[in-house]
Design a protein around this motif. Structure first.
Motif, PDB file in Angstrom:
ATOM      1  N   GLY A  61     -34.481 -33.862  53.038  1.00  0.00           N
ATOM      2  CA  GLY A  61     -34.424 -35.092  53.797  1.00  0.00           C
ATOM      3  C   GLY A  61     -33.184 -35.909  53.528  1.00  0.00           C
ATOM      4  N   HIS A  62     -32.207 -35.315  52.820  1.00  0.00           N
ATOM      5  CA  HIS A  62     -30.960 -36.010  52.501  1.00  0.00           C
ATOM      6  C   HIS A  62     -29.839 -34.991  52.610  1.00  0.00           C
ATOM      7  CE1 HIS A  62     -27.833 -38.284  50.584  1.00  0.00           C
ATOM      8  NE2 HIS A  62     -28.642 -39.228  50.113  1.00  0.00           N
ATOM      9  N   SER A  63     -28.972 -35.144  53.592  1.00  0.00           N
ATOM     10  CA  SER A  63     -27.863 -34.218  53.738  1.00  0.00           C
ATOM     11  C   SER A  63     -26.967 -34.272  52.509  1.00  0.00           C
ATOM     12  CB  SER A  63     -27.037 -34.556  54.987  1.00  0.00           C
ATOM     13  OG  SER A  63     -25.909 -33.695  55.070  1.00  0.00           O
ATOM     14  N   THR A  64     -26.520 -33.100  52.050  1.00  0.00           N
ATOM     15  CA  THR A  64     -25.627 -33.034  50.899  1.00  0.00           C
ATOM     16  C   THR A  64     -24.262 -32.474  51.271  1.00  0.00           C
ATOM     17  OG1 THR A  64     -26.664 -30.917  50.312  1.00  0.00           O
ATOM     18  CG2 THR A  64     -27.452 -32.886  49.178  1.00  0.00           C
ATOM     19  N   ARG A  65     -23.969 -32.452  52.569  1.00  0.00           N
ATOM     20  CA  ARG A  65     -22.627 -32.019  52.969  1.00  0.00           C
ATOM     21  C   ARG A  65     -21.606 -33.060  52.493  1.00  0.00           C
ATOM     22  NH1 ARG A  65     -20.810 -35.213  56.991  1.00  0.00           N
ATOM     23  NH2 ARG A  65     -22.349 -36.355  58.236  1.00  0.00           N
ATOM     24  N   PRO A  66     -20.359 -32.639  52.259  1.00  0.00           N
ATOM     25  CA  PRO A  66     -19.325 -33.605  51.860  1.00  0.00           C
ATOM     26  C   PRO A  66     -19.202 -34.733  52.886  1.00  0.00           C
ATOM     27  CG  PRO A  66     -18.541 -31.361  51.548  1.00  0.00           C
ATOM     28  CD  PRO A  66     -19.854 -31.255  52.277  1.00  0.00           C
ATOM     29  N   GLY A  67     -19.219 -35.964  52.396  1.00  0.00           N
ATOM     30  CA  GLY A  67     -19.079 -37.106  53.279  1.00  0.00           C
ATOM     31  C   GLY A  67     -20.357 -37.574  53.928  1.00  0.00           C
ATOM     32  N   LEU A 143     -31.853 -24.600  39.599  1.00  0.00           N
ATOM     33  CA  LEU A 143     -30.821 -25.332  38.868  1.00  0.00           C
ATOM     34  C   LEU A 143     -29.466 -24.984  39.465  1.00  0.00           C
ATOM     35  CD1 LEU A 143     -29.726 -26.962  36.398  1.00  0.00           C
ATOM     36  CD2 LEU A 143     -29.787 -24.790  35.128  1.00  0.00           C
ATOM     37  N   MET A 144     -28.878 -25.920  40.195  1.00  0.00           N
ATOM     38  CA  MET A 144     -27.593 -25.668  40.836  1.00  0.00           C
ATOM     39  C   MET A 144     -26.465 -26.311  40.058  1.00  0.00           C
ATOM     40  SD  MET A 144     -26.308 -26.297  44.754  1.00  0.00           S
ATOM     41  CE  MET A 144     -25.277 -27.714  44.402  1.00  0.00           C
ATOM     42  N   HIS A 145     -25.313 -25.652  40.066  1.00  0.00           N
ATOM     43  CA  HIS A 145     -24.130 -26.236  39.445  1.00  0.00           C
ATOM     44  C   HIS A 145     -23.434 -27.176  40.418  1.00  0.00           C
ATOM     45  CE1 HIS A 145     -19.834 -26.614  38.504  1.00  0.00           C
ATOM     46  NE2 HIS A 145     -20.284 -26.721  37.270  1.00  0.00           N
ATOM     47  N   MET A 146     -23.122 -28.368  39.916  1.00  0.00           N
ATOM     48  CA  MET A 146     -22.406 -29.362  40.701  1.00  0.00           C
ATOM     49  C   MET A 146     -21.678 -30.289  39.741  1.00  0.00           C
ATOM     50  SD  MET A 146     -24.092 -32.106  43.365  1.00  0.00           S
ATOM     51  CE  MET A 146     -23.290 -33.659  43.715  1.00  0.00           C
ATOM     52  N   ARG A 147     -20.663 -30.948  40.248  1.00  0.00           N
ATOM     53  CA  ARG A 147     -19.964 -31.983  39.491  1.00  0.00           C
ATOM     54  C   ARG A 147     -19.921 -33.252  40.323  1.00  0.00           C
ATOM     55  NH1 ARG A 147     -14.350 -29.366  37.190  1.00  0.00           N
ATOM     56  NH2 ARG A 147     -15.137 -28.580  35.181  1.00  0.00           N
ATOM     57  N   GLY A 148     -19.947 -34.397  39.645  1.00  0.00           N
ATOM     58  CA  GLY A 148     -19.812 -35.659  40.345  1.00  0.00           C
ATOM     59  C   GLY A 148     -21.010 -35.990  41.207  1.00  0.00           C
ATOM     60  N   THR A 149     -20.728 -36.583  42.343  1.00  0.00           N
ATOM     61  CA  THR A 149     -21.760 -36.969  43.297  1.00  0.00           C
ATOM     62  C   THR A 149     -21.439 -36.349  44.646  1.00  0.00           C
ATOM     63  OG1 THR A 149     -20.607 -38.951  44.076  1.00  0.00           O
ATOM     64  CG2 THR A 149     -21.994 -39.181  42.107  1.00  0.00           C
ATOM     65  N   ILE A 150     -22.335 -36.545  45.605  1.00  0.00           N
ATOM     66  CA  ILE A 150     -22.083 -36.038  46.952  1.00  0.00           C
ATOM     67  C   ILE A 150     -20.783 -36.617  47.503  1.00  0.00           C
ATOM     68  CG2 ILE A 150     -22.977 -36.040  49.319  1.00  0.00           C
ATOM     69  CD1 ILE A 150     -25.801 -36.103  48.018  1.00  0.00           C
ATOM     70  N   GLU A 151     -20.503 -37.877  47.140  1.00  0.00           N
ATOM     71  CA  GLU A 151     -19.303 -38.542  47.650  1.00  0.00           C
ATOM     72  C   GLU A 151     -18.033 -38.097  46.933  1.00  0.00           C
ATOM     73  OE1 GLU A 151     -22.897 -40.725  48.580  1.00  0.00           O
ATOM     74  OE2 GLU A 151     -22.072 -40.221  46.619  1.00  0.00           O
ATOM     75  N   THR A 152     -18.129 -37.685  45.657  1.00  0.00           N
ATOM     76  CA  THR A 152     -16.925 -37.412  44.864  1.00  0.00           C
ATOM     77  C   THR A 152     -16.683 -35.939  44.550  1.00  0.00           C
ATOM     78  OG1 THR A 152     -18.075 -37.655  42.729  1.00  0.00           O
ATOM     79  CG2 THR A 152     -17.181 -39.658  43.751  1.00  0.00           C
ATOM     80  N   MET A 153     -17.630 -35.074  44.861  1.00  0.00           N
ATOM     81  CA  MET A 153     -17.546 -33.691  44.384  1.00  0.00           C
ATOM     82  C   MET A 153     -16.315 -32.935  44.888  1.00  0.00           C
ATOM     83  SD  MET A 153     -20.646 -31.937  46.528  1.00  0.00           S
ATOM     84  CE  MET A 153     -20.730 -31.980  48.321  1.00  0.00           C
TER      85      MET A 153
END
Length: 278
Positions: A61-67, A143-153
């Motif tokens: 219910g929350h898009s995680t695409r960049p921007g 468990l997914m690898h990610m850095r930062g936030t959706i806005e900064t990744m």
């Protein structure tokens, strides 16, 4: 490697690769045809995916695409919790994964009947996620690898050694989850999340290196920009490229493919199984 996961009492053997169908209860996910709003649309797509052979349905219910625009916790709840309830009322056998980085949303959806948590942030965006997931006892955690936030990744793609840095990060997080007695953990290398296109392909080529963690692997490259930007086509034309990379993923040991197009992914599984049986 652990091959059987316990989804709230339903045992799923991952020796045979499984397909997870993507259902975005959002207005702004990057692939328009993966967006579903009304109850009829959600149930129609659920039936289509289950009939095609999906083992899991991944609701977000929350898009995680960049921007992507931020969505409040209340709005995310309003989108996904009723969808879980509606699907299970019609299809009680459905195994629903909830795609969220919020512990509160995960908890509400599990209480509504979801059987898996798919956290794109790997616990980064909610300090309560690990404790919440572990408290369920028999709900697998992706468990997914990610850095930062959706806005900064997209600005966080600097690595000393791409594969080793990601491996080290995932190992530390698995240790935290094990300390809380989380049993079933599924790895996701996070294609497209804090990785540029070249890094995505390098990571894809090194999937086998993560077998040292002795955990099942989910791969989600379906119609992502690593395909359509490379081919200079829109996401709507990226099914062929998705099929190619899904084939590579299975040959390199993927246990779950997260996809928009279930029928085509099932065909890939059958053909790769036939190849490997010879």
């Amino acid at each position: 490697m652990t091959q059987i996961i316990n989804c709230r009492g339903t045992l799923v053997d991952l020796v045979q690769p499984r397909i997870m169908g993507i259902m975005n209860i959002t207005p702004d996910s990057f692939f328009e045809r993966s967006r579903f709003y009304t109850t009829d649309e959600i149930l129609t797509q659920t039936e289509k995916m289950l009939l095609a052979g999906a083992t899991f349905l991944d609701l977000g219910g929350h898009s995680t695409r960049p921007g992507a625009s931020p969505v409040s916790q209340d709005e995310e709840m309003r989108r996904v919790v009723p969808a879980v309830e509606q699907i299970l009322a019609r299809f009680p056998e459905a195994l629903i994964s909830i795609d969220t980085f919020r512990a509160s949303v995960a908890k509400a959806c599990v209480e509504a009947g979801a059987v898996m948590i798919n956290d794109v942030s790997g616990g980064l965006l909610d300090t309560q996620m690990y404790k919440t997931v572990a408290s369920f006892g028999n709900v697998p955690y992706v468990l997914m690898h990610m850095r930062g936030t959706i806005e900064t990744m997209t600005q966080m793609t600097q690595y000393d050694n791409l594969v080793l840095d990601i491996l080290d990060d995932l190992q530390q997080k698995v240790a935290q989850l094990r300390a809380l007695n989380q049993r079933d953990i599924i790895l996701d290398l996070g294609f497209g999340f804090a990785k540029n296109i070249e890094q995505n392909y390098k990571l894809l080529n090194h999937i086998e290196d993560f077998a040292v963690m002795n955990l099942p692997m989910l791969v989600g490259v379906s119609r992502k920009s690593m395909i359509w930007r490379k081919l200079n086509i829109p996401a709507s034309e990226a099914l062929n490229g998705t099929t190619a990379l899904n084939t590579v993923s299975l040959l390199k040991g993927a246990n779950i493919l997260r996809v928009h197009d279930v029928k085509e992914a099932i065909e890939v599984v059958h053909l790769v199984e036939a190849l490997l049986a010879k």
